[in-house]
Design an enzyme around this catalytic site. Sequence first.
Site, short mmCIF file in Angstrom:
data_model
loop_
_atom_site.label_atom_id
_atom_site.label_comp_id
_atom_site.label_asym_id
_atom_site.label_seq_id
_atom_site.Cartn_x
_atom_site.Cartn_y
_atom_site.Cartn_z
N ASP A 79 0.82 -1.22 0.00
CA ASP A 79 0.00 0.00 0.00
C ASP A 79 0.85 1.26 0.00
OD1 ASP A 79 1.00 -0.40 2.55
OD2 ASP A 79 -0.93 -0.91 3.43
N ASP A 150 -6.91 -1.46 14.18
CA ASP A 150 -8.31 -1.71 13.78
C ASP A 150 -8.43 -3.05 13.05
OD1 ASP A 150 -7.05 -1.21 11.39
OD2 ASP A 150 -8.38 0.44 10.79
N HIS A 152 -6.71 -4.00 10.40
CA HIS A 152 -6.46 -4.00 8.94
C HIS A 152 -5.22 -4.81 8.56
CE1 HIS A 152 -4.04 0.08 9.17
NE2 HIS A 152 -3.22 -0.93 9.30
N GLU A 157 -9.32 -1.56 5.47
CA GLU A 157 -9.90 -1.08 6.72
C GLU A 157 -11.18 -1.86 7.04
OE1 GLU A 157 -7.91 0.43 8.32
OE2 GLU A 157 -7.25 2.37 7.57
#
Length: 264
Positions: A79, A150, A152, A157
């Site tokens: 990413d 979270d 991810h 997400e």
Amino acid sequence: MAASEGARLRTVIVPDAEDLARLVADRIVAVIRRATAERGRCVLGLAAGSTPLGIYEELIRRCQAGEVSFAKVATFNLDEYWPIAPDDPRSFRRAMWHQLFAQLDIPPKSVHVPAGDTPRDAVPAACAAYERAIRAAGGMDFQLLGIGRDGHIGFNEPGSAADSRTRLVTLDAITRRDAAAQFGDEASVPREAITIGVATILEAREIALLAMGERKAEIVRRAVEGEPAAEVTATFLQRHPNATAYLDRAAASRLTRMGGQPEG
Ligand code: F6R
């Protein structure tokens, strides 16, 4: 080394970060040797962020000692923030060159990081091209992953679909908060990012999810022991036949079957 028996995801627990770096670097070197011997090339999926840094130091050391060569290795990073200039010191591209690629014998053309300076209207085509490039290279032999607080993997997400592909995503509030230190403050963290998808990750032949430290312990428990659900995209790894969570003791401390006391 210990393994958590209650886990839905194969779990390897080691005493500390140094052990983790050595163990995973060993695994990556073994994959490079095997794939290059069998097929003449090896494709690695790599993560930016703080968790893999010890592994990258180990890989640099072993490459410079002549124990392994990256001459036949291609890499695809997971990413990149968007928008961000490729030479911005906070970009994943720049960080990866500084922390890893510049110190390896890898041909620069074999290194791939999503381009954070792609104009918005060109992003869908760039994402499709990234997917095609992974496929043309033969698919990922080994995918290295960190995990966000979270849950991810990459920047997939909460809510990301299991069949998602490389795309532009909106970053979660927790992700932006955790990146605030690198950007000076939270408001300066880009709101979007380009990430490879969950489906892209799951096509890798082998996956290593890494986590270190107490601050990851709760999300690690959910990823390893929770029901598969899009709220914690790391749970999708449970359906992969060859995925392993590599944890230090602190990150494993909330795994219920371990009782917080893994053996060293
Ligand atoms: C980075 C990435 C992210 C990180 C995760 C953990 O390329 O894809 O999923 O792996 O946010 O980040 P660190 O390792 O900094 O805690």
